[in-house]
Design an enzyme around this catalytic site. Structure first.
Site, PDB file in Angstrom:
ATOM      1  N   GLY A  74       0.748  -1.243   0.000  1.00 36.04           N
ATOM      2  CA  GLY A  74       0.000   0.000   0.000  1.00 36.04           C
ATOM      3  C   GLY A  74       0.775   1.287   0.000  1.00 36.04           C
ATOM      4  O   GLY A  74       0.185   2.358  -0.192  1.00 36.04           O
ATOM      5  N   PRO A 129       4.648  -5.105  -0.717  1.00 37.54           N
ATOM      6  CA  PRO A 129       4.582  -3.916  -1.577  1.00 37.54           C
ATOM      7  C   PRO A 129       4.421  -4.254  -3.052  1.00 37.54           C
ATOM      8  O   PRO A 129       4.972  -5.245  -3.537  1.00 37.54           O
ATOM      9  CB  PRO A 129       5.937  -3.244  -1.345  1.00 37.54           C
ATOM     10  CG  PRO A 129       6.851  -4.367  -0.981  1.00 37.54           C
ATOM     11  CD  PRO A 129       6.015  -5.382  -0.252  1.00 37.54           C
ATOM     12  N   ARG A 175      -5.764   3.338 -15.631  1.00 36.57           N
ATOM     13  CA  ARG A 175      -5.869   4.078 -14.360  1.00 36.57           C
ATOM     14  C   ARG A 175      -6.559   5.448 -14.482  1.00 36.57           C
ATOM     15  O   ARG A 175      -7.390   5.782 -13.652  1.00 36.57           O
ATOM     16  CB  ARG A 175      -4.497   4.226 -13.693  1.00 36.57           C
ATOM     17  CG  ARG A 175      -3.813   2.877 -13.420  1.00 36.57           C
ATOM     18  CD  ARG A 175      -2.603   2.995 -12.507  1.00 36.57           C
ATOM     19  NE  ARG A 175      -3.006   3.296 -11.155  1.00 36.57           N
ATOM     20  CZ  ARG A 175      -2.899   4.470 -10.590  1.00 36.57           C
ATOM     21  NH1 ARG A 175      -2.342   5.468 -11.238  1.00 36.57           N
ATOM     22  NH2 ARG A 175      -3.322   4.663  -9.365  1.00 36.57           N
ATOM     23  N   CYS A 177     -13.290   4.198 -28.452  1.00 38.16           N
ATOM     24  CA  CYS A 177     -14.578   4.894 -28.611  1.00 38.16           C
ATOM     25  C   CYS A 177     -15.296   5.056 -27.276  1.00 38.16           C
ATOM     26  O   CYS A 177     -16.334   4.437 -27.023  1.00 38.16           O
ATOM     27  CB  CYS A 177     -15.448   4.121 -29.587  1.00 38.16           C
ATOM     28  SG  CYS A 177     -14.649   3.997 -31.169  1.00 38.16           S
ATOM     29  N   GLU A 178     -14.735   5.847 -26.410  1.00 43.57           N
ATOM     30  CA  GLU A 178     -15.312   6.147 -25.096  1.00 43.57           C
ATOM     31  C   GLU A 178     -14.829   7.545 -24.716  1.00 43.57           C
ATOM     32  O   GLU A 178     -13.631   7.826 -24.852  1.00 43.57           O
ATOM     33  CB  GLU A 178     -14.752   5.216 -24.009  1.00 43.57           C
ATOM     34  CG  GLU A 178     -14.974   3.753 -24.204  1.00 43.57           C
ATOM     35  CD  GLU A 178     -16.153   3.223 -23.408  1.00 43.57           C
ATOM     36  OE1 GLU A 178     -16.782   3.985 -22.659  1.00 43.57           O
ATOM     37  OE2 GLU A 178     -16.428   2.026 -23.561  1.00 43.57           O
TER      38      GLU A 178
HETATM   39  N1  LLP Z   1      -1.393  -7.024  -0.826  1.00 43.62           N
HETATM   40  C1  LLP Z   1      -2.718  -7.107  -1.065  1.00 43.62           C
HETATM   41  C2  LLP Z   1      -3.522  -8.096  -0.358  1.00 43.62           C
HETATM   42  C3  LLP Z   1      -3.324  -6.239  -1.998  1.00 43.62           C
HETATM   43  O1  LLP Z   1      -4.627  -6.320  -2.214  1.00 43.62           O
HETATM   44  C4  LLP Z   1      -2.513  -5.283  -2.690  1.00 43.62           C
HETATM   45  C5  LLP Z   1      -3.117  -4.378  -3.672  1.00 43.62           C
HETATM   46  C6  LLP Z   1      -1.142  -5.254  -2.410  1.00 43.62           C
HETATM   47  C7  LLP Z   1      -0.615  -6.123  -1.461  1.00 43.62           C
HETATM   48  C8  LLP Z   1      -0.215  -4.291  -3.088  1.00 43.62           C
HETATM   49  O2  LLP Z   1      -0.539  -2.972  -2.813  1.00 43.62           O
HETATM   50  P1  LLP Z   1       0.385  -1.767  -3.325  1.00 43.62           P
HETATM   51  O3  LLP Z   1       1.697  -1.805  -2.567  1.00 43.62           O
HETATM   52  O4  LLP Z   1       0.604  -1.953  -4.779  1.00 43.62           O
HETATM   53  O5  LLP Z   1      -0.421  -0.564  -3.039  1.00 43.62           O
HETATM   54  N2  LLP Z   1      -5.329  -1.014  -9.428  1.00 43.62           N
HETATM   55  C9  LLP Z   1      -5.186  -0.014  -8.379  1.00 43.62           C
HETATM   56  C10 LLP Z   1      -4.494  -0.582  -7.158  1.00 43.62           C
HETATM   57  C11 LLP Z   1      -5.209  -1.762  -6.538  1.00 43.62           C
HETATM   58  C12 LLP Z   1      -4.458  -2.343  -5.376  1.00 43.62           C
HETATM   59  C13 LLP Z   1      -5.088  -3.584  -4.890  1.00 43.62           C
HETATM   60  N3  LLP Z   1      -4.373  -4.302  -3.873  1.00 43.62           N
HETATM   61  C14 LLP Z   1      -4.449   1.184  -8.962  1.00 43.62           C
HETATM   62  O6  LLP Z   1      -4.114   1.165 -10.143  1.00 43.62           O
HETATM   63  O7  LLP Z   1      -4.228   2.166  -8.254  1.00 43.62           O
END
Ligand code: LLP
Length: 420
Positions: free
Chosen positions: A241, A279, A317, A347-348
């Site tokens: 996150g 991460p 995104r 086309c959006e």
């Molecule tokens: N662990 C779990 C259980 C998760 O659900 C996620 C991401 C991560 C780790 C990794 O999180 P990160 O470090 O990448 O924030 N598609 C969205 C992001 C969705 C994230 C979902 N879960 C975007 O493009 O912002």
């Protein structure tokens, strides 16, 4: 640019030692370009802060699952966080190890559980009682014990976009905090489960440390209760996150973040437990750009449009989250800039990559969409029967094609028409 792997040399954008213009010439556009050095440095920021502590890094495969990217991490000894058996197959093909892999996700199928158990994953992050029962059954049928941790929903506000905030009561994820103790007791009673840890993931693109510390406090409060019920919690998984700089965000430095979380756990009297990090974005986000070519400039009454050859199917995104990605010229022009919406050919009306951007561009120019290494290619689709982009990994002066551009005929190779 926020990551020095991508920088200008004499007005031309380079990825490490390679000109982005030459990459576009050689491999075409749209083109994802990753820097091995940027991946390596981001991983080291985590790993170095974990060194000498009881802490391990599990790369969230969902952020970027290209085999070459996974392999760069695997060579450095990374663990992985997966959410499907497809991602498990990628981890193994990329040189990762099942025993260093945790399996997250709210809806694992029995077939996926079986594959992961047979492969020998390190832990299942389980999100509900029905999932516990299902996993227990699958493990029984294989004569195994499945290592589990429960993903607990700590109900903290990660202060991020609602679509990528996952730790609130209103989200579909995790076991409610108030049910967690009883759920652990149920898990403990299932003969083919082995309770080993506790897990949370509060959201993504988080730019402050305090929500993590709040979440950790709540998890540790539970750990004390669970252990007094006779289970032993060997690891605490704080999820992923951590945010990155897309525009002017100022997320904490990775090393500071890791150290603060580990110190907090230690001073709370839980230093004996292993801590897992998961991460994704902060490892790969600023290690990649998407190169695209301007097809047409279209002046309008209210807006000017720069129509480019990348679209929402390549980078979802902006359309999905109104996410901001910096857009820069590959070759700087000494000309007056105008304001453009940078849009794709799909086309959006939602097919835009950047709005109101000051750019000095002409048709045929190349643009780089920055910070596209995370949730970029992995979220791309074939909408409008558009082949997905090629992917390149740059390593110093060398560039290697790590995924071929799709061809149209591949897109319907599995389809057929009715015989009569
Ligand atoms: N662990 C779990 C259980 C998760 O659900 C996620 C991401 C991560 C780790 C990794 O999180 P990160 O470090 O990448 O924030 N598609 C969205 C992001 C969705 C994230 C979902 N879960 C975007 O493009 O912002």
């Amino acid at each position: 640019m926020s990551d020095s792997a991508f920088h200008y040399v004499d007005g031309v954008l380079h990825a490490e030692g390679v000109s982005a213009a030459s990459l576009a010439e050689q491999f075409g556009t749209p083109l994802y370009v990753y820097s091995r050095d940027a991946l390596t440095r981001a991983y080291h920021a985590y790993a170095d802060a974990c060194a000498g502590r009881r802490a391990t890094v599990h790369v969230a495969v969902k952020a970027n699952s290209n085999l070459a990217v996974l392999n760069v991490f695997a060579r450095m000894g990374a663990g992985f966080d997966i959410v499907s058996s497809g991602e498990l197959a990628r981890v193994l093909a990329g040189g990762g190890k099942a025993e260093n892999t945790v399996f997250s996700g709210v809806g694992k199928s029995a077939a996926e559980m079986r594959e992961a158990l047979e492969a020998g994953v390190k832990c299942f992050n389980v999100e509900s009682i029905p999932e516990l029962h299902a996993l227990n059954e699958v493990a029984k049928s294989l004569g195994k014990k499945a290592p589990v941790s429960l993903r607990v929903n700590p109900d903290v506000d990660a202060k991020t976009h609602p679509y990528i905030s996952t730790g609130l009561k209103s989200n579909k994820f995790g076991v409610a905090f108030s049910d967690a103790r009883a759920t652990y007791a149920q898990a403990h009673a299932m003969p083919n489960l082995d309770v080993v840890g506790i897990d949370c993931h509060i959201g993504s693109q988080i730019t402050e440390i305090s929500p993590y510390l709040d979440a950790v406090d709540k998890l540790l409060e539970l750990v004390a209760q669970i252990e007094s019920d006779g289970m032993s919690i060997r690891h605490v998984d704080v999820g992923g996150g951590l945010g990155i700089t897309y525009d002017d965000e100022t997320p904490p430095d990775i090393g500071v973040f890791v150290k603060t979380v580990l110190d907090h756990i230690e001073t709370s009297g839980h230093g004996q437990r292993e801590v897992y990090f998961e991460p994704g974005r902060s490892l790969v986000g600023n290690a990649g750009v998407l190169l695209t070519r301007v097809e047409f400039l279209k002046p309008g009454e209210e807006k000017n449009f720069a129509i480019v050859d990348a679209a929402m199917n390549d980078l979802a995104r902006p359309a999905m989250y109104e996410a901001f990605h910096r857009i820069v010229p590959v070759v700087k022009r000494d000309a007056k800039a105008h304001k453009y919406d940078v849009v794709g050919p799909v086309c959006e009306s939602g097919d835009w990559l950047g709005r109101d951007r000051e750019l000095a561009v002409e048709p045929g120019d190349l643009l780089a969409i920055c910070s596209a290494g995370a949730y970029g290619f992995v979220m791309s689709s074939n909408y409008n029967t558009r082949p997905r982009a090629a992917e390149i990994m740059v390593d110093g002066e060398r560039a290697r094609l790590v995924r071929e551009r799709e061809e149209v005929k591949q897109l319907f190779a599995g389809e057929s028409i009715l015989p009569d």
